[in-house]
Design a protein around this motif. Structure first.
Motif, PDB file in Angstrom:
ATOM      1  N   GLY A  47       0.731  -0.842   0.074  1.00 32.87           N
ATOM      2  CA  GLY A  47      -0.094  -0.232  -0.268  1.00 32.87           C
ATOM      3  C   GLY A  47       0.924   1.577   0.082  1.00 32.87           C
ATOM      4  N   SER A  48       1.848   1.170   0.980  1.00 33.09           N
ATOM      5  CA  SER A  48       2.607   2.681   0.828  1.00 33.09           C
ATOM      6  C   SER A  48       3.838   2.783  -0.395  1.00 33.09           C
ATOM      7  N   ARG A  49       3.113   1.540  -1.655  1.00 33.44           N
ATOM      8  CA  ARG A  49       3.795   2.031  -2.951  1.00 33.44           C
ATOM      9  C   ARG A  49       3.092   2.220  -3.836  1.00 33.44           C
ATOM     10  N   ASP A  50       2.076   1.792  -3.419  1.00 35.42           N
ATOM     11  CA  ASP A  50       0.607   2.493  -4.471  1.00 35.42           C
ATOM     12  C   ASP A  50       1.071   3.719  -5.183  1.00 35.42           C
ATOM     13  N   PRO A  51       1.170   3.090  -6.721  1.00 31.73           N
ATOM     14  CA  PRO A  51       1.631   4.222  -7.546  1.00 31.73           C
ATOM     15  C   PRO A  51      -0.222   5.654  -7.818  1.00 31.73           C
ATOM     16  N   ALA A  52      -0.944   4.041  -7.138  1.00 32.31           N
ATOM     17  CA  ALA A  52      -2.588   5.046  -7.217  1.00 32.31           C
ATOM     18  C   ALA A  52      -2.864   6.929  -5.799  1.00 32.31           C
ATOM     19  N   CYS A  53      -1.580   6.182  -5.600  1.00 35.04           N
ATOM     20  CA  CYS A  53      -2.041   7.506  -4.448  1.00 35.04           C
ATOM     21  C   CYS A  53      -0.596   8.215  -3.803  1.00 35.04           C
ATOM     22  N   ILE A  54       0.296   7.361  -4.726  1.00 38.38           N
ATOM     23  CA  ILE A  54       1.552   7.954  -4.235  1.00 38.38           C
ATOM     24  C   ILE A  54       2.702   8.549  -5.316  1.00 38.38           C
ATOM     25  N   ARG A  55       2.873   9.204  -4.899  1.00 37.52           N
ATOM     26  CA  ARG A  55       3.985   9.765  -5.782  1.00 37.52           C
ATOM     27  C   ARG A  55       4.739   9.055  -6.052  1.00 37.52           C
ATOM     28  N   ASP A  56       5.553   8.617  -7.632  1.00 35.28           N
ATOM     29  CA  ASP A  56       6.707   8.315  -8.123  1.00 35.28           C
ATOM     30  C   ASP A  56       6.634   7.512  -6.919  1.00 35.28           C
ATOM     31  N   PRO A  57       6.569   6.182  -5.819  1.00 38.56           N
ATOM     32  CA  PRO A  57       6.263   4.765  -5.516  1.00 38.56           C
ATOM     33  C   PRO A  57       7.391   4.334  -5.064  1.00 38.56           C
ATOM     34  N   GLU A  58       8.578   4.210  -6.058  1.00 32.72           N
ATOM     35  CA  GLU A  58       9.366   3.415  -6.408  1.00 32.72           C
ATOM     36  C   GLU A  58      11.056   4.347  -5.742  1.00 32.72           C
ATOM     37  N   GLU A  59      10.886   5.490  -5.857  1.00 36.58           N
ATOM     38  CA  GLU A  59      11.786   7.062  -5.507  1.00 36.58           C
ATOM     39  C   GLU A  59      12.082   6.796  -4.373  1.00 36.58           C
ATOM     40  N   PHE A  60      13.027   6.447  -4.248  1.00 40.08           N
ATOM     41  CA  PHE A  60      13.584   6.557  -2.487  1.00 40.08           C
ATOM     42  C   PHE A  60      14.179   8.279  -1.934  1.00 40.08           C
ATOM     43  N   ASP A  61      12.981   9.262  -1.428  1.00 37.53           N
ATOM     44  CA  ASP A  61      13.031  10.750  -1.626  1.00 37.53           C
ATOM     45  C   ASP A  61      12.504  10.996  -0.516  1.00 37.53           C
ATOM     46  N   PRO A  62      13.445  11.658   0.503  1.00 38.92           N
ATOM     47  CA  PRO A  62      12.763  11.992   1.524  1.00 38.92           C
ATOM     48  C   PRO A  62      12.748  13.794   1.765  1.00 38.92           C
ATOM     49  N   ASP A  63      12.672  13.884   0.648  1.00 42.83           N
ATOM     50  CA  ASP A  63      12.035  15.370   0.641  1.00 42.83           C
ATOM     51  C   ASP A  63      10.315  15.180   0.023  1.00 42.83           C
ATOM     52  N   ARG A  64       9.681  14.047  -0.332  1.00 38.95           N
ATOM     53  CA  ARG A  64       8.673  13.489  -0.499  1.00 38.95           C
ATOM     54  C   ARG A  64       7.655  13.984   0.740  1.00 38.95           C
TER      55      ARG A  64
END
Ligand code: HEM
Length: 412
Positions: free
Chosen positions: A322-339
C-alpha cells in the motif's frame, strides 16, 4: 500442483530480498482471495478503509479458521494483549498503558529519554572503535532498542541478553511462512512462557517496591477506569517488548542499507543533519519493517472493490504494498526524503496505529545520525544482505559493512 499465487511467491524466502516487484503484481487485484481462504488487500485506499472499519477485527478468536501459512493462536501468545483485542477492551487497556508512555499524562516521557538514548547509541559506536568492519544488526541496531525498552519497562541490565533471546524466538515465528507450523508454534510457546514467568516476577517485585519505570506505573495506577489486572500487566509488557524490538532493529538496519545505496541522500544528510527526520519517515514508507500486521477477521460480509470478504475470513493487510501504491503516492519506487506529504502505512492506521511510533522515530533518528557521523567512508560488504525468515517483519539478519575508522564522539 497449481502455480504459486503472487502472495505465495511473496512469502517464499527466495523473494525476501526484493518483494516490491511482486507487490506491483499483487496490486493489480487490490483484494485477492488465496487458496487457503484468506483475502490479501494490497492497495493503499482499501487498506486504509479496512484499518478504519469497525467490521474488521484484530481478535483471532473471530477467525472462522486459521490459514495454513499462519501459526495457530495458542494460550500464551500475544493473542490476548491489546494489539489483538477490539473495542471496548482494546481502548481501555491502550489508554491505561498510554498514561505511562506519552501525552496527555506523560507528555515528556520519550523526549526526556533523549540524552540517555544518545549516550547508549554513542556507547555502542565506541564499542566498535577498534574495528574496520561491523555487523550493523548485531553490534548496533539490535542492542540499541532492547536496551531502551528494557530501561523504560524497568528490566535490569543484567537480564537484557536473556530477554532479547526470547523476543527473537517469538518474532521469528510470526506471520506467513513456508516453515513447519507445529515447530514454529512450539518455539513460540516456549519463548513466550519464559518471558511471561520473568515479567510476572518483575511485576510482583514492583508491586512490593515501586520504582520509576513503566511496570511500576502499570501495577500501581488505579483511576476512574480501574486498573490493569496482573494478567494484563504481563500481556502488555510482553507486547511492548516484542513490538518495540525487531521492528526498530529492522528500521535502523534498513536505514543504513538504503542510505548506503543512495549516496546522494547520505551526502545531504551530512550537510543537513535535520534531514534525518524526513529520512526516517521516508524509510517507513520505502523499506518498512512491518509488511503484514496482525491478521484481521471479517466480523460481517464486507464488500470492497467488487469482492465480498465473507464473515470470519482472515484478512491480510499488505501495508508495504500500500505504501508504494502509484494510485496514491507520487513516484512510489523512488526513495525521496523530500516527499511531502508522506502518508505511509509504516505504523499502520486506525485504532491500532503504532503505540511506540514516537519512540521508534527518535531511536532511528539518533541511530542513523550517530552511525553516519562517526563512521568514515562506510561501505556495504554484501548487497543484498541475508534476510531473516519472516515475510511479515522483514529485515536483514546481518548487515556487514566496512569503514576506514570510527571517529571520536562529537567530531562532526
Ligand atoms: C520502527 C519501529 C516500529 C514499527 C515499524 C512499528 C509498526 C507498527 C505497526 C504497523 C503497528 C500496527 C499493527 C496492527 O495494526 O496490527 C504497530 C502497533 C503497535 N506497536 Fe509498533 N512499530 C514500531 C515500534 C514500536 C515500539 C518501539 C513500540 C513500543 C514501545 C511499539 C508498540 C506497538 C504496540 C503496543 C502496538 C499495538 C497498538 C494497538 O493495538 O493499539 N511499536 N506498530
Amino acid at each position: 500442483m497449481a502455480p504459486a499465487s503472487v502472495f505465495e511467491q511473496v512469502i517464499e524466502y527466495a523473494n525476501r530480498t526484493d518483494p516490491y516487484r511482486l507487490y506491483g503484481q499483487l496490486r493489480e487485484a487490490p483484494v485477492s482471495r488465496q487458496a487457503d481462504g484468506s483475502y490479501v488487500v494490497s492497495s493503499y485506499r482499501e487498506i486504509v478503509a479496512l484499518l478504519h472499519d469497525p467490521r474488521v477485527s484484530s481478535d483471532g478468536r473471530n477467525l472462522a479458521f486459521v490459514p495454513a501459512t499462519q501459526p495457530a493462536p495458542d494460550e500464551n501468545s500475544l493473542g490476548h494483549s491489546f494489539i489483538r483485542l477490539d473495542p471496548p477492551e482494546h481502548d481501555r487497556i491502550r489508554r491505561l498503558v498510554m498514561r505511562h508512555f506519552g501525552p496527555p499524562h506523560s507528555p515528556g516521557k520519550i523526549d526526556g529519554m533523549r540524552p540517555e538514548m544518545a549516550e547508549i547509541i554513542s556507547g555502542l559506536l565506541d564499542g566498535i572503535a577498534d574495528q574496520k568492519q561491523a555487523d550493523i544488526v548485531g553490534e548496533i541496531a539490535h542492542p540499541f532498542p532492547v536496551i531502551v525498552i528494557s530501561q523504560l519497562l524497568g528490566v535490569p541490565r543484567e537480564d537484557e541478553a536473556r530477554f532479547s533471546e526470547w523476543a527473537d524466538a517469538v518474532v521469528e515465528s510470526f506471520g506467513p511462512s513456508a516453515a513447519d507450523p507445529a515447530e514454529r508454534r512450539r518455539v513460540r510457546t516456549d519463548a513466550l512462557a519464559a518471558l511471561r514467568d520473568y515479567l510476572s516476577g518483575l511485576a510482583d517485585a514492583r508491586r512490593e517496591r515501586p520504582a520509576d519505570d513503566m511496570i511500576s506505573g502499570f501495577v500501581t495506577y488505579n483511576g476512574p477506569e480501574g486498573r490493569l489486572s496482573p494478567e494484563e500487566v504481563v500481556q502488555t509488557a510482553t507486547l511492548l517488548l516484542i513490538a518495540g524490538h525487531e521492528t526498530t532493529v529492522n528500521l535502523i538496519t534498513n536505514g543504513v542499507l538504503t542510505l548506503l545505496r543512495h549516496p546522494g541522500v547520505l551526502e545531504r544528510l551530512r550537510l543537513e543533519p535535520e534531514l534525518v527526520i524526513r529520512t526516517v519517515e521516508e524509510l517507513l514508507r520505502y523499506e518498512p519493517p512491518v509488511h503484514f500486521p496482525a491478521l484481521r477477521a471479517a466480523l460481517d460480509d464486507i464488500t470492497i472493490e467488487g469482492t465480498t470478504i465473507p464473515r470470519g475470513a482472515p484478512i491480510v493487510l499488505a501495508l508495504a504494498a500500500g505504501s508504494r501504491d502509484p494510485a496514491c503516492i507520487r513516484d512510489p519506487e523512488e526513495f525521496d526524503p523530500d516527499r511531502d506529504p508522506n502518508e505511509h502505512l509504516g505504523f499502520g492506521g486506525g485504532i491500532h496505529y503504532c503505540f511506540g511510533a514516537p519512540l521508534a522515530r527518535l531511536e532511528t533518528q539518533l541511530a542513523l545520525s550517530e552511525i553516519f557521523s562517526r563512521l568514515e567512508n562506510p561501505r556495504l560488504i554484501a548487497d543484498p544482505p541475508p534476510y531473516r525468515a519472516s515475510a511479515s517483519l522483514r529485515g536483514p539478519r546481518h548487515l556487514q559493512i566496512e569503514f576506514d575508522r570510527v571517529l571520536p564522539r562529537g567530531s562532526r
